[in-house]
Design a protein around this motif. Structure first.
Motif, PDB file in Angstrom:
ATOM      1  N   UNK A  29       0.837  -1.212   0.000  1.00  0.00           N
ATOM      2  CA  UNK A  29       0.000   0.000   0.000  1.00  0.00           C
ATOM      3  C   UNK A  29       0.867   1.256   0.000  1.00  0.00           C
ATOM      4  N   UNK A  30       1.920   1.251   0.813  1.00  0.00           N
ATOM      5  CA  UNK A  30       2.803   2.411   0.872  1.00  0.00           C
ATOM      6  C   UNK A  30       3.466   2.660  -0.476  1.00  0.00           C
ATOM      7  N   UNK A  31       3.992   1.599  -1.090  1.00  0.00           N
ATOM      8  CA  UNK A  31       4.661   1.746  -2.383  1.00  0.00           C
ATOM      9  C   UNK A  31       3.681   2.195  -3.461  1.00  0.00           C
ATOM     10  N   UNK A  32       2.443   1.691  -3.405  1.00  0.00           N
ATOM     11  CA  UNK A  32       1.438   2.083  -4.386  1.00  0.00           C
ATOM     12  C   UNK A  32       1.089   3.561  -4.250  1.00  0.00           C
ATOM     13  N   UNK A  33       0.855   3.996  -3.000  1.00  0.00           N
ATOM     14  CA  UNK A  33       0.524   5.399  -2.759  1.00  0.00           C
ATOM     15  C   UNK A  33       1.682   6.295  -3.170  1.00  0.00           C
ATOM     16  N   UNK A  34       2.918   5.875  -2.847  1.00  0.00           N
ATOM     17  CA  UNK A  34       4.087   6.665  -3.212  1.00  0.00           C
ATOM     18  C   UNK A  34       4.216   6.781  -4.726  1.00  0.00           C
ATOM     19  N   UNK A  35       3.943   5.687  -5.443  1.00  0.00           N
ATOM     20  CA  UNK A  35       4.009   5.714  -6.912  1.00  0.00           C
ATOM     21  C   UNK A  35       2.938   6.633  -7.489  1.00  0.00           C
ATOM     22  N   UNK A  36       1.733   6.582  -6.920  1.00  0.00           N
ATOM     23  CA  UNK A  36       0.654   7.448  -7.401  1.00  0.00           C
ATOM     24  C   UNK A  36       1.017   8.914  -7.189  1.00  0.00           C
ATOM     25  N   UNK A  37       1.559   9.225  -6.010  1.00  0.00           N
ATOM     26  CA  UNK A  37       1.975  10.611  -5.739  1.00  0.00           C
ATOM     27  C   UNK A  37       3.056  11.050  -6.711  1.00  0.00           C
TER      28      UNK A  37
END
Length: 200
Positions: A29-37
């Motif tokens: 989840x953290x990596x996904x959110x970071x990629x989206x940002x």
């Protein structure tokens, strides 16, 4: 002595997969959110740069100060310079610090917007502050013009003046005919210089 830990050890062993899935899920989840940002930031940057590439002087006149400084940063980066902003307050009259791509010579820049001719004070400020940023040259940029006194002061102090006409020429040469470079990572602000302390 450590017998009391055996029940805890058994519980942890039985929960190893749920715990692994839980913390693994958090990491995903953290990596996904970071990629989206990251991609949202890139998308916004692409839109800003596309607008900057199409901007003429009339569009530059409509920019607020912060956007104008961002535009100048983009303009000089496209010309090959490394650009570092200075702190918005207590910058001693220096808005940007440029580094020449080959010689690494540093240039202190003060930027202004407005139709009124600039007087000599900005020239004096940037000339006095360039040494604080380890710069050998200084420059004042305006979307307007300079008074005769400012031009005389600039000649005496060795400060380069970029008025509305020269800014338009720079825009045409840099964005009109030069291929766009690969985007540089965002620069950290130039550290606030320590004023010289007199021992007298």
């Amino acid at each position: 002595m450590w017998a009391w830990l055996e029940p805890v050890d058994r519980v942890l062993w039985e929960l190893r997969w749920p715990l692994l899935l839980y913390f693994g899920g958090l990491l995903v989840c953290y990596l996904t959110i970071d990629s989206i940002r990251y991609w949202i930031h890139e998308w916004r940057q692409d839109k800003i740069e596309a607008r900057f590439r199409k901007a003429d002087l009339a569009a530059v006149d409509q920019m607020d100060r912060q956007e104008f400084l961002h535009y100048l940063t983009y303009l000089f980066q496209c010309a090959g310079f490394k650009v570092r902003p200075t702190p918005p307050a207590r910058n001693y009259g220096v808005d940007l610090v440029l580094a020449h791509p080959i010689s690494e010579e540093r240039i202190a820049v003060q930027a202004h917007q407005g139709a009124d001719p600039l007087k000599a004070r900005p020239v004096e400020e940037v000339a006095a502050a360039r040494a604080l940023y380890q710069c050998t040259r200084a420059m004042v940029i305006t979307t307007g013009d300079f008074t005769p006194e400012a031009r005389e002061q600039a000649e005496e102090a060795g400060v380069t003046l970029v008025d509305r006409t020269k800014l338009q020429e720079l825009m045409a040469l840099t964005l009109g005919s030069v291929p766009m470079p690969e985007r540089e990572p965002e620069s950290e602000p130039e550290a606030e210089p320590e004023p010289a302390v007199s021992n007298g």
